[in-house]
Structure formats: C-alpha cells, structure tokens
Design an enzyme around this catalytic site. Sequence first.
Site, PDB file in Angstrom:
ATOM      1  N   GLY A 252       0.792  -1.230   0.000  1.00 36.28           N
ATOM      2  CA  GLY A 252       0.000   0.000   0.000  1.00 36.28           C
ATOM      3  C   GLY A 252       0.816   1.267   0.000  1.00 36.28           C
ATOM      4  O   GLY A 252       0.254   2.366   0.079  1.00 36.28           O
ATOM      5  N   SER A 253       2.132   1.146  -0.123  1.00 36.40           N
ATOM      6  CA  SER A 253       2.989   2.339  -0.101  1.00 36.40           C
ATOM      7  C   SER A 253       2.994   3.090  -1.424  1.00 36.40           C
ATOM      8  O   SER A 253       3.460   4.229  -1.490  1.00 36.40           O
ATOM      9  CB  SER A 253       4.425   1.951   0.272  1.00 36.40           C
ATOM     10  OG  SER A 253       4.969   1.068  -0.706  1.00 36.40           O
ATOM     11  N   GLY A 254       2.492   2.449  -2.494  1.00 40.53           N
ATOM     12  CA  GLY A 254       2.456   3.116  -3.800  1.00 40.53           C
ATOM     13  C   GLY A 254       3.392   2.526  -4.826  1.00 40.53           C
ATOM     14  O   GLY A 254       3.454   3.016  -5.967  1.00 40.53           O
ATOM     15  N   LYS A 255       4.124   1.467  -4.467  1.00 46.93           N
ATOM     16  CA  LYS A 255       5.121   0.889  -5.383  1.00 46.93           C
ATOM     17  C   LYS A 255       4.502   0.427  -6.699  1.00 46.93           C
ATOM     18  O   LYS A 255       4.958   0.803  -7.780  1.00 46.93           O
ATOM     19  CB  LYS A 255       5.840  -0.302  -4.717  1.00 46.93           C
ATOM     20  CG  LYS A 255       6.490  -0.019  -3.382  1.00 46.93           C
ATOM     21  CD  LYS A 255       7.341  -1.190  -2.922  1.00 46.93           C
ATOM     22  CE  LYS A 255       6.593  -2.506  -2.775  1.00 46.93           C
ATOM     23  NZ  LYS A 255       5.531  -2.468  -1.728  1.00 46.93           N
ATOM     24  N   SER A 256       3.473  -0.405  -6.590  1.00 43.23           N
ATOM     25  CA  SER A 256       2.871  -0.973  -7.800  1.00 43.23           C
ATOM     26  C   SER A 256       2.189   0.094  -8.642  1.00 43.23           C
ATOM     27  O   SER A 256       2.259   0.059  -9.884  1.00 43.23           O
ATOM     28  CB  SER A 256       1.874  -2.073  -7.428  1.00 43.23           C
ATOM     29  OG  SER A 256       2.531  -3.158  -6.797  1.00 43.23           O
TER      30      SER A 256
ATOM     31  N   GLU B 282       7.146  -7.492  -6.612  1.00 42.28           N
ATOM     32  CA  GLU B 282       7.181  -8.491  -5.537  1.00 42.28           C
ATOM     33  C   GLU B 282       7.562  -9.875  -6.080  1.00 42.28           C
ATOM     34  O   GLU B 282       6.803 -10.841  -5.950  1.00 42.28           O
ATOM     35  CB  GLU B 282       5.829  -8.553  -4.812  1.00 42.28           C
ATOM     36  CG  GLU B 282       5.448  -7.278  -4.083  1.00 42.28           C
ATOM     37  CD  GLU B 282       6.309  -6.995  -2.851  1.00 42.28           C
ATOM     38  OE1 GLU B 282       7.126  -7.860  -2.475  1.00 42.28           O
ATOM     39  OE2 GLU B 282       6.147  -5.913  -2.250  1.00 42.28           O
TER      40      GLU B 282
END
Length: 245
Positions: free
Chosen positions: A44-48, A158
Amino acid sequence: MKTQISISHLSKTFSTVAGPKKALDDVSLEIREGECVVVGGENGSGKSVLMQIIAGLMDADNSGTDSRVHVEGRVGLVFQEAETQILGETPAEDIAFGPKNLGWKKEEVQTAVREALEKTGLTDKADFPARFLSGGEKRRLAVACMLAMKLPVIILDEPYANLDFGGVKQVNALVRQLKEEGKTVVILSHELEKCLGLSDRLVVLFRGKKVFDDTPEEGLKQNLEEWNIRNPLVAYKSVKDLIWE
C-alpha cells in the site's frame, strides 16, 4: 549513463467508499540506463501504482505542467501473480506470442524464442504445460517473453512472493543476468534481505511519498522500521551478505 526513466511530481488519487485515497503524493524519480533499483515499501505504499504508471498501464493525476513521465524504450512489467500473464499453452508458445503480434517473420520469432528460453534456463521446459511450472519458473517465463521482444526495461513486482529458497535463487540468478546484459531492472519488494545485495540504489516509498533515495549502504543506516520495512541487518552483517545464491 543516460537517464532511462524520468518522472516528476507524480500524484495518483483513487476514489474509495471511505473517500479519496492518495496512492502517490508528488513523487519524482530518475533511473539510469543499466541500473538495478530496488523500490522498497510496505504493502500500500504506492510501489505498484508508480510502476504501472511508468509502464503505461495507468495514468497519473493531471496535476499541472510540472507532472511528467518520460521513458526511453518500452517497459516490461512482471506482476506478482506471474501466471496471469501466461497466454500460451507452453513456454515456447507464450514467448512467441509477443513477437508474432509485432509482425516479426517466422524465422525471427523462432530465434527470439530459442534465445529467450536459453537466457532464462527454460529450454528443457519449452514444450511443458505452462500452468504446471513452479512459481519461480513462471516469473522466469514472464521475463523471457520480455527478452524475446527486446524490452530494455524490466520491472519485477514483488518477485519473491510465495517462493521457497530455490525459487528466490532462480529469480536472483535471472536478475544478475539481466544486469550483465545491460538491462535496466527495477525490483519492487518489501523483502530487502533477498534483493538489496543485487541493487545499485534503494528507493523507499511510504504512504505514497518518496522518503529515501540513495545507495543500499546508506539505506541500511536508516531507521527502516519507521517506514514499516524489516531491516535486513537484523540477520545479516552487510549489503554483501544480502545475495541469496
């Protein structure tokens, strides 16, 4: 080295039942050609979201003239669930799908398939039912498809999820090979202990913001737990130890 990916002031907001949720908040980033960058951050940090925008699969918010995305060459994105990208019954068929749709000649497609299978260590599985490949093999197959189309940028989302030790080693061997070939590699992961030793840079996202961007060595000096990331040095002594092989 020239800049391969350049993004400036990206923001992305989603509408949810609870109201607007900002997935990215004014993120700027540059990645150079041939660089291996680990983008770390909790779920949920925004990586994807960030990488889907870079890969052209999602649009950023139209937040003004300062917001931009520039990528030299095409981008290949390997999703966490790599099996969702498999279109062919066998690895050979799956790898051939892209070049065929690009209108390549039959001989060119055959050469691309053979070389991609060899580079990813899947030659002996060329005609094996793709759905029965292991998790690590499915990720290698997804990368093989991108190699066949000669994509210069490979993003792995991931890549260690649900893999055993052998699968992790397979993925890391492939990352090492991509680096040797001069590909630009971006690894999205919260499991830094499995990939940080392969990287040139560490970028950390937290709640949609970029909170760190420097060398892996400097990254390990930070209070990573503050960003809900497990510090690899709890179990390892240095960055050099962070290579699973």
